[in-house]
Scaffold this motif. Structure first.
Motif, PDB file in Angstrom:
ATOM      1  N   PHE A 285     -74.302 -11.503-105.316  1.00  0.00           N
ATOM      2  CA  PHE A 285     -75.160 -11.619-104.137  1.00  0.00           C
ATOM      3  C   PHE A 285     -74.985 -10.363-103.288  1.00  0.00           C
ATOM      4  CE2 PHE A 285     -74.962 -15.812-105.636  1.00  0.00           C
ATOM      5  CZ  PHE A 285     -75.801 -16.665-104.937  1.00  0.00           C
ATOM      6  N   THR A 286     -76.089  -9.822-102.799  1.00  0.00           N
ATOM      7  CA  THR A 286     -76.030  -8.720-101.841  1.00  0.00           C
ATOM      8  C   THR A 286     -76.955  -9.016-100.674  1.00  0.00           C
ATOM      9  OG1 THR A 286     -77.812  -7.486-102.924  1.00  0.00           O
ATOM     10  CG2 THR A 286     -75.547  -6.968-103.600  1.00  0.00           C
ATOM     11  N   MET A 287     -76.658  -8.374 -99.549  1.00  0.00           N
ATOM     12  CA  MET A 287     -77.517  -8.488 -98.378  1.00  0.00           C
ATOM     13  C   MET A 287     -77.678  -7.105 -97.763  1.00  0.00           C
ATOM     14  SD  MET A 287     -79.094 -10.910 -96.432  1.00  0.00           S
ATOM     15  CE  MET A 287     -78.175 -12.442 -96.332  1.00  0.00           C
ATOM     16  N   ILE A 288     -78.881  -6.820 -97.329  1.00  0.00           N
ATOM     17  CA  ILE A 288     -79.182  -5.586 -96.603  1.00  0.00           C
ATOM     18  C   ILE A 288     -79.856  -5.979 -95.302  1.00  0.00           C
ATOM     19  CG2 ILE A 288     -80.532  -3.444 -96.594  1.00  0.00           C
ATOM     20  CD1 ILE A 288     -80.258  -3.428 -99.659  1.00  0.00           C
ATOM     21  N   HIS A 289     -79.362  -5.451 -94.184  1.00  0.00           N
ATOM     22  CA  HIS A 289     -79.944  -5.718 -92.869  1.00  0.00           C
ATOM     23  C   HIS A 289     -80.669  -4.465 -92.377  1.00  0.00           C
ATOM     24  CE1 HIS A 289     -77.149  -9.090 -92.983  1.00  0.00           C
ATOM     25  NE2 HIS A 289     -77.747  -9.591 -91.920  1.00  0.00           N
ATOM     26  N   GLY A 290     -81.808  -4.663 -91.746  1.00  0.00           N
ATOM     27  CA  GLY A 290     -82.544  -3.522 -91.225  1.00  0.00           C
ATOM     28  C   GLY A 290     -83.513  -3.894 -90.131  1.00  0.00           C
ATOM     29  N   ARG A 291     -84.083  -2.866 -89.523  1.00  0.00           N
ATOM     30  CA  ARG A 291     -85.128  -3.057 -88.524  1.00  0.00           C
ATOM     31  C   ARG A 291     -86.514  -2.986 -89.144  1.00  0.00           C
ATOM     32  NH1 ARG A 291     -81.725   0.578 -85.045  1.00  0.00           N
ATOM     33  NH2 ARG A 291     -80.897  -0.722 -83.348  1.00  0.00           N
ATOM     34  N   ASP A 292     -86.599  -2.350 -90.283  1.00  0.00           N
ATOM     35  CA  ASP A 292     -87.879  -2.058 -90.923  1.00  0.00           C
ATOM     36  C   ASP A 292     -87.916  -2.749 -92.287  1.00  0.00           C
ATOM     37  OD1 ASP A 292     -90.042  -1.009 -92.252  1.00  0.00           O
ATOM     38  OD2 ASP A 292     -89.570   1.084 -91.819  1.00  0.00           O
ATOM     39  N   PRO A 293     -88.766  -3.781 -92.466  1.00  0.00           N
ATOM     40  CA  PRO A 293     -88.814  -4.484 -93.748  1.00  0.00           C
ATOM     41  C   PRO A 293     -89.109  -3.570 -94.922  1.00  0.00           C
ATOM     42  CG  PRO A 293     -90.001  -5.720 -92.065  1.00  0.00           C
ATOM     43  CD  PRO A 293     -89.668  -4.392 -91.468  1.00  0.00           C
ATOM     44  N   GLU A 294     -89.965  -2.579 -94.719  1.00  0.00           N
ATOM     45  CA  GLU A 294     -90.289  -1.673 -95.821  1.00  0.00           C
ATOM     46  C   GLU A 294     -89.080  -0.825 -96.217  1.00  0.00           C
ATOM     47  OE1 GLU A 294     -93.734   0.603 -94.906  1.00  0.00           O
ATOM     48  OE2 GLU A 294     -95.078  -1.136 -94.911  1.00  0.00           O
ATOM     49  N   ALA A 295     -88.279  -0.427 -95.226  1.00  0.00           N
ATOM     50  CA  ALA A 295     -87.075   0.356 -95.529  1.00  0.00           C
ATOM     51  C   ALA A 295     -86.051  -0.498 -96.262  1.00  0.00           C
ATOM     52  CB  ALA A 295     -86.472   0.913 -94.239  1.00  0.00           C
ATOM     53  N   VAL A 296     -85.933  -1.775 -95.885  1.00  0.00           N
ATOM     54  CA  VAL A 296     -85.028  -2.684 -96.588  1.00  0.00           C
ATOM     55  C   VAL A 296     -85.478  -2.852 -98.028  1.00  0.00           C
ATOM     56  CG1 VAL A 296     -84.207  -5.078 -96.705  1.00  0.00           C
ATOM     57  CG2 VAL A 296     -84.280  -3.885 -94.493  1.00  0.00           C
TER      58      VAL A 296
ATOM     59  N   VAL B 196     -76.757   1.221 -81.713  1.00  0.00           N
ATOM     60  CA  VAL B 196     -77.379   2.044 -80.666  1.00  0.00           C
ATOM     61  C   VAL B 196     -77.896   3.319 -81.328  1.00  0.00           C
ATOM     62  CG1 VAL B 196     -77.104   3.045 -78.377  1.00  0.00           C
ATOM     63  CG2 VAL B 196     -75.719   1.078 -79.038  1.00  0.00           C
ATOM     64  N   ASN B 197     -78.998   3.174 -82.025  1.00  0.00           N
ATOM     65  CA  ASN B 197     -79.567   4.270 -82.801  1.00  0.00           C
ATOM     66  C   ASN B 197     -80.995   3.900 -83.201  1.00  0.00           C
ATOM     67  OD1 ASN B 197     -79.332   2.430 -85.019  1.00  0.00           O
ATOM     68  ND2 ASN B 197     -77.240   3.130 -85.389  1.00  0.00           N
ATOM     69  N   GLY B 198     -81.617   4.756 -83.961  1.00  0.00           N
ATOM     70  CA  GLY B 198     -82.952   4.479 -84.469  1.00  0.00           C
ATOM     71  C   GLY B 198     -82.958   4.160 -85.943  1.00  0.00           C
ATOM     72  N   ASP B 199     -81.813   3.776 -86.490  1.00  0.00           N
ATOM     73  CA  ASP B 199     -81.712   3.507 -87.926  1.00  0.00           C
ATOM     74  C   ASP B 199     -82.665   2.390 -88.338  1.00  0.00           C
ATOM     75  OD1 ASP B 199     -79.756   5.385 -87.912  1.00  0.00           O
ATOM     76  OD2 ASP B 199     -78.121   4.053 -88.525  1.00  0.00           O
ATOM     77  N   ARG B 200     -83.249   2.559 -89.509  1.00  0.00           N
ATOM     78  CA  ARG B 200     -84.152   1.533 -90.049  1.00  0.00           C
ATOM     79  C   ARG B 200     -83.399   0.452 -90.792  1.00  0.00           C
ATOM     80  NH1 ARG B 200     -87.224   4.982 -93.998  1.00  0.00           N
ATOM     81  NH2 ARG B 200     -85.095   5.808 -94.128  1.00  0.00           N
ATOM     82  N   PHE B 201     -82.212   0.772 -91.282  1.00  0.00           N
ATOM     83  CA  PHE B 201     -81.377  -0.210 -91.972  1.00  0.00           C
ATOM     84  C   PHE B 201     -79.921   0.079 -91.630  1.00  0.00           C
ATOM     85  CE2 PHE B 201     -82.614   3.181 -94.901  1.00  0.00           C
ATOM     86  CZ  PHE B 201     -81.388   3.718 -95.256  1.00  0.00           C
TER      87      PHE B 201
END
Length: 346
Positions: A297-308, A158-163
């Protein structure tokens, strides 16, 4: 109502937001747990239950209850095949037909189909992989988890975080935890029955543990004690709201594989796994005979592909300056919870 923006956020208020971000873990283990949750939120007990039910019905909460840990309970592996384009759908259907396959994703790579197999034993797991090879005619890349540095999809949404965890700065506990391929869980009869009962979620009532106890035929006090033990042993990772990250906008993610020198693997894995924006970090074996040189192996989740992508660049520059590849998910082929009837031996 909250002033939060976005379609899904416009449908929730501050109490909903507190449930979503505050109770992804730490749900009380007591006979009337929603009383404590309600007191924390400043609402009554029945309203707390109703809110979780409404969030689940809206798809924001995918499931409410325990997040189980297949590699601790049984034998699990990540596997991949190189599916020819003209047979891709056929091969996906064959793989998805196995009830022991609970996730399957298409990825933009030579190894283009990635799936998880969870079985009651290493032998049973490997028999399934051999059967998949025979039925598809495809070589299977078998990559069981050997070390867990950090695996947790609990993060505020519940925020505006990009990742994931952009607004959080603290490092996470990323101590190396070895994973045995011969895991069996060493469960009591009650614990085994309990895991089967809760694998699809908890009853949404004011007395979920009492309801579970009635269903398995044990006293509620025994069930509460068993849940505590399963948390302590790692068979249960956490209890609370399992968030649908796609619905909440975290639909940009990338699996990155790294060729880390073996002598510095734990050091680098623990450093990378402790970063707030890294949601998954673990060691799997190299397979040089299959031209697979990667061991982290690593994983990063985000809302913004460029930020990921920018965070992956940062990871490569500052923490993992080694050869790596980015495997972007292009399609979800199957996504279900692992089935535990075979794993617990009942």
């Amino acid at each position: 109502m909250s002033s939060l923006s976005g379609d899904w956020r416009e449908a929730i208020d501050d109490a909903d937001a507190a449930l979503i971000d505050g109770y992804q873990s730490g749900f009380p283990i007591e006979e009337r747990p929603f009383r404590r949750v309600a007191a924390d939120l400043g609402i009554d007990e029945s309203a707390a239950v109703d809110r979780v039910r409404s969030l689940r019905d809206a798809g924001i909460v995918r499931r409410f209850g325990a997040v189980l840990n297949p590699p601790v309970i049984g034998s699990s592996t990540l596997a991949a095949v190189r599916a020819p384009a003209d047979r891709f759908d056929e091969i996906a259907a064959i793989i998805n037909d196995y009830r022991q396959v609970n996730h399957n994703y298409a990825r933009d790579h030579e190894w283009n189909m990635w799936f998880v197999v969870t079985a009651g034993s290493r032998d049973a797991r490997d028999e399934i992989l051999a059967d998949i090879e025979a039925r598809t005619g495809c070589d299977v890349l078998n990559l069981p988890m050997l070390t867990d540095y950090y695996i947790d999809l609990e993060f505020p949404v519940v925020n505006g975080d990009r990742f994931a965890r952009e607004s959080l700065e603290e490092r996470l506990d990323s101590s190396a935890t070895r994973i045995s391929e011969e895991a069996t869980g060493d469960l009591s009869a009650l614990e085994a029955e309990l895991l089967l009962e809760i694998q699809d979620g908890f009853p949404l009532s004011a007395t979920p543990y009492r309801d579970i106890a009635a269903n398995v035929g044990y006293a509620v006090e025994d069930v509460l004690a068993a849940v505590d033990r399963l948390l302590e042993s790692g068979c249960i990772k956490r209890i609370g709201c399992v968030i649908n990250h796609v619905v909440t906008g975290f639909d940009a993610n990338c699996m990155v594989v790294w060729d880390v020198p073996d002598e510095s693997l734990d050091e680098r894995g623990e450093r990378a796994g402790g970063l707030p924006y890294v949601t998954l970090c673990y060691h799997r074996p190299r397979r040089p005979d299959q031209e697979w040189p990667y061991n982290l192996f690593t994983m990063i989740h985000g809302r913004d592909p460029e930020a990921v992508d920018a965070k992956i660049d940062e990871l490569a520059a500052d923490y993992l300056p080694v050869d790596h590849e980015r495997l972007y998910s292009t399609e979800t082929l199957k996504q279900t919870g692992a089935r535990y009837d075979e794993l617990v031996g009942l």
